[in-house]
Design an enzyme around this catalytic site. Structure first.
Site: not given
Length: 460
Positions: A70, A177, A194-196, A320
């Site tokens: 981010t 992704q 993003s590495a994770h 939801c």
């Protein structure tokens, strides 16, 4: 307990763990210092940058490490927009971008700029030609993800990048992704990741800015990371991120074939096991490990809790399960069901037995949730004599408005109408989607004293 939410965060790769532990002893010093410990840390940082740049497909001096994906998006968008501020203050993005890109666009608008969201088709993909038509003389930046976070659809990045390049507009690609599966093709200008997402440690992002792209960092700068990511580098985490990226890339081809077959089993089997299910996303141009489906007459939060109790960790983009109780912007843009949405994203090493156990548990879990909500368990009853009915679902969250519609549609004759009164935003999406699934006619939306009136005509 099978973990099926790799799209949110993949389990730490064994190579990442090994590299992290090793570099804790070697990479703790300040890499900007000239003494032995600093030089050792700098060597580790340089090696990690070269490894990551090779995986991205850019030069090492074009890539910096940030504190998250981010943060990479925000730094990349802000820097590119500022660098081209003389061109204009307009940004183009797809309607299904990650929330970080949407927040960047909102920030631009709050500061007096403007943005244009390009619509997607029912699979979640943009039309490159339509994306190109959204570009203007004052467009400073365009953004397009490589693959969607919620439904896995791959975007036509290469063709879109060509169109942007011809127009002289830099394209920022969110590759969070997809980067673990392979490099992003095309003439993109900026790239974030993003590495994770690929099995590296959390807290490491990548930002690549091609040479020649006008870029002006907006945060206070220092001497670190080319002035694009201030602060002391977390070298052990960066080393682990780069090592795991290289490792997952080495395994990607074989693992993609194996996981794609498991995902295809889910895509093909779920509609036959569970009535009233819509599998969403492109069936071919998609990430190999991810499948998303939506279940009619199901409360998404309850469904995820029940699957968790049954031993399966999955995610959802359903209204939801959102903290804001609003429909997923991705599902909304695609025009598909938002209720009862389940995203299954398989981490490396997932077995066929685990997937089969999930498929064995799913029908009973969905049936149980539907029964508790009073959903119709059988086809609609025989037609009655009333030409029209009104269902009052005001004050009730989806999927209740759709459940009430399904209960009474058989009570009007073919050609008759049912009007559903609802004030839940999700009904605006789910009632038309229900009509398409059940081959009924969605007449339209009308204003009501409270909320809206949704009119459905029975065709079958």
């Amino acid at each position: 307990m099978p973990y099926f939410d790799a799209a949110s965060s993949a389990p730490l790769h064994p190579v990442a763990r090994q590299a992290l532990l090793a570099s804790l002893d070697e990479g703790w010093a300040d890499p900007a210092r000239l003494y032995r410990e600093g030089r050792r840390a700098a060597l580790l940082l340089d090696a990690a940058r070269e490894t990551a740049a090779e995986a991205v497909g850019c030069r090492p001096d074009e890539l910096v490490f940030t504190s998250s994906g981010t943060r990479a998006v925000h730094s990349g968008t802000a820097g590119a927009l500022s660098g081209r501020r003389r061109v204009g203050r307009h940004m183009v993005l797809s309607a299904v971008e990650h929330s970080s890109v949407l927040h960047a666009a909102a920030s631009l608008e709050a500061a007096g700029g403007s943005s244009t969201e390009v619509a997607v088709d029912r699979t979640g993909a943009v039309d490159p030609a339509e994306f190109g038509r959204a570009l203007r003389a004052d467009t400073a930046l365009a953004c397009l993800q490589s693959a969607n976070h919620e439904v896995g659809t791959e975007q036509p990045v290469a063709r879109t990048a060509e169109i942007c390049a011809e127009a002289g507009v830099p394209l920022l690609v969110d590759a969070a992704q997809s980067l673990g599966w392979g490099p992003v093709a095309g003439r993109w200008s900026l790239l974030t990741a993003s590495a994770h997402k690929w099995g590296g440690p959390a807290g490491v992002g990548l930002l690549a800015v091609r040479k020649g792209v006008r870029f002006a960092p907006q945060d206070p700068v220092d001497e670190r990371e080319s002035g694009r990511a201030a602060g002391f580098e977390n070298i052990p985490a960066i080393v682990a991120a780069a090592a795991s990226l290289r490792a997952v890339r080495a395994e990607a081809a074989a693992e993609a074939v194996r996981l794609r077959a498991l995902v295809e089993r889910v895509r093909a089997t779920v509609p036959g096991l569970v009535p009233d299910v819509e599998v969403v996303g492109d069936p071919e141009r998609r990430l190999p490990h991810l499948v998303t489906f939506s279940c009619l007459y199901v409360d998404g939060e309850t469904l995820l809790h029940e699957l968790d109790r049954a031993g399966f960790s999955v995610s959802s983009g359903s209204s939801c399960t959102s903290s804001t109780l609003t429909p997923s912007h991705v599902l909304k843009a695609m025009g598909v069901l938002t209720e009862g949405n389940v995203r299954v994203s398989l981490p490396a090493g997932t077995t066929g037995d685990e997937v089969d156990r999930f498929l064995g548990v799913l029908p009973g879990v969905v049936a149980g949730v539907r029964a508790r909500l009073g959903a119709p368990a059988a086809p609609a009853p025989s037609p009655g004599t009333r030409a029209s009915l009104v269902v009052d679902a005001l004050g009730r969250r989806c999927p209740i408005p759709v459940i009430e519609l399904a209960k009474v549609i058989g009570e009007v004759p073919v050609g008759g109408t049912v009007t559903v009164l609802a004030d839940d935003e999700a009904a605006r999406l789910d009632i038309p989607a229900w009509c398409e699934m059940r081959e009924q006619e969605y007449v339209g939306e009308e204003p009501a004293d409270r909320g809206s009136a949704y009119v459905v005509r029975r065709l079958l």
